[in-house]
Design an enzyme around this catalytic site. Structure first.
Site, PDB file in Angstrom:
ATOM      1  N   LYS A 122       0.800  -1.223   0.000  1.00  0.00           N
ATOM      2  CA  LYS A 122       0.000   0.000   0.000  1.00  0.00           C
ATOM      3  C   LYS A 122       0.838   1.281   0.000  1.00  0.00           C
ATOM      4  O   LYS A 122       0.358   2.340  -0.417  1.00  0.00           O
ATOM      5  CB  LYS A 122      -0.942   0.008   1.203  1.00  0.00           C
TER       6      LYS A 122
ATOM      7  N   SER B  52       0.593 -10.028   0.020  1.00  0.00           N
ATOM      8  CA  SER B  52       0.303  -8.593   0.022  1.00  0.00           C
ATOM      9  C   SER B  52       0.619  -7.878   1.320  1.00  0.00           C
ATOM     10  O   SER B  52       0.798  -6.664   1.338  1.00  0.00           O
ATOM     11  CB  SER B  52      -1.168  -8.356  -0.331  1.00  0.00           C
TER      12      SER B  52
END
Length: 420
Positions: free
Chosen positions: A58, A313
């Site tokens: 992110k 992730s």
């Protein structure tokens, strides 16, 4: 393929994002996983975004977005809403760029993610906890923006965010020897998947990109079925990094014609995968970070002999959740079962249950019983752990044979929520 050979302005923006981020993000490794490669008879590699500076990809989108904003916009302050990882990316960017930020997070946000946000942002950010879901926090953040003339940093549905996340794809292609046959991508709002699709569409169109969502928050799957983003009335927040009620309009458009397939994974399988990665590979992942690995079994035959990449992730997992993760994993594997059991209210009843009903490897892990003097028999809630799931049927048969069985609770979600 050389940059000059690509005639896409969108892809050129991804290369520009890569340049902005070169001294900000870690070029995370693309590492072969020998254990899974042997199990699935394929060449399986992990793109380790869990090793990023904020422990997730992110940071790429958040920093790229803020780096493309004007000084006038930045001076008004930035606002975001996030269940954790996007918030950390924005907080990191705020501190590095010395920009004031206000971050809205849902009330159930794991404590570990909350503390990480405060640590990365320092004096430059304020954290406001609001609502039970990401979407509720986002609505509050949007109202705050209107009231304070601040700029909202969307977690996924923004071109600059998508272009930042897309730099993950450039790294994968740079680090890959040969071709990528299958690429498994976790999906929440779709920002990472949209970025991956943007790059691979031009540079590796033969790659089959498969999106993976938690089955209890399958917003992209529903959008693809309906032909447009759909607001899911109810979702589970357990896989918090991918628990989004509605994917973005832009992310949907970027993904809809490029994704080879959309798959969903049950929470129990996610938990099994978290424990397996930790025990076998010493890799710590959050629930969303396990999605791309948990789904491999569904594609066992298809990926055999192929080059496969799974994007890990994120690893922002609160240690206090591990007991719940272990419990869900055991339930999914059929090794943990809960019952209502009828006990005669006399001395020796429990001993009879243990001796006559339980198998040699069965273990009582939960027992709640209150004696009621006015009744001949009382009801207890009993949790039993098995060594093998094949022992379940003999256990049920013996409970019924000796008149202990009242009800099986595993299939009742409302009751199970009281127990785990």
């Amino acid at each position: 393929m050389m940059k000059e050979e690509v005639g896409s302005s969108v892809l050129e923006n991804v290369y520009k994002a890569e340049e902005r981020l070169k001294n900000v993000v870690v070029k995370t490794p693309l590492a072969v996983n020998n254990n899974l490669s042997a199990i699935y008879e394929a060449n399986i590699s992990f793109k380790r975004e869990d090793l990023q500076r904020v422990r997730s990809y992110k940071i790429r989108g958040a920093y790229n977005k803020m780096a493309t904003m004007s000084q006038e916009e930045l001076s008004r302050g930035v606002v975001c809403a996030s269940a954790g990882n996007h918030a950390q990316g924005v907080a990191f960017a705020c501190q590095k760029m010395k920009v004031k930020g206000t971050i809205f997070m849902p009330l159930p946000t794991p404590g570990q993610k909350l503390e990480q946000v405060k640590m990365f942002g320092g004096k430059y950010i304020d954290v406001i906890l609001f609502g039970d879901t990401f979407d509720a926090a986002k609505d509050a953040a949007m109202r705050f923006c209107e009231d304070h003339n601040s700029v909202f940093i969307h977690p996924f549905d923004d071109p600059a965010i998508i272009e930042g996340q897309a730099t993950t794809a450039l790294e994968i292609l740079e680090q890959t020897e040969g071709s990528v046959d299958y690429l498994f991508v976790p999906i929440g709002g779709g920002g990472l998947a949209a970025g991956i699709c943007t790059v691979f569409q031009h540079l590796s169109p033969q790659t089959k990109i498969i999106g993976v969502e938690p089955s209890a928050a399958a917003s992209m799957k529903k959008a693809l079925e309906k032909g447009r983003p759909i607001l899911l009335e109810k979702i589970s927040r357990f896989v918090d990094g991918a628990a989004v009620q509605q994917v973005g309009d832009l992310t949907f458009e970027r993904c809809k014609n490029i994704l080879y397939d959309m798959a969903t994974v049950d929470e129990g399988l996610v938990c099994e995968t978290i424990l397996s990665l930790y025990n076998k590979d010493a890799i710590v992942v959050e629930p969303a970070g396990a999605l791309s690995v948990a789904v491999l079994e569904k594609y066992r035959e298809e990926i055999k002999g192929k080059n496969v990449v799974c994007i890990i992730s994120g690893s922002n997992n609160d240690i206090t959740r591990m007991e719940e993760i272990k419990e869900k994993a055991l339930l999914h594997a059929g090794l943990k079962h809960y019952f209502l059991v009828r006990f005669p209210q006399r001395p020796g009843a429990l001993k009879a249950f243990v001796m006559d009903v339980l198998g040699p490897d069965d273990d009582i892990t939960y027992f709640e019983y209150t004696q009621k003097n006015s009744k001949e028999k009382g009801i207890a809630v009993v949790g039993i752990a098995l060594k093998q799931n094949k022992d379940f049927t003999p256990l049920i048969d013996k409970m019924k044979q000796y008149d202990f069985f009242v009800n099986y609770l595993n299939n009742d979600p409302s009751l199970m929520n009281l127990l785990i």
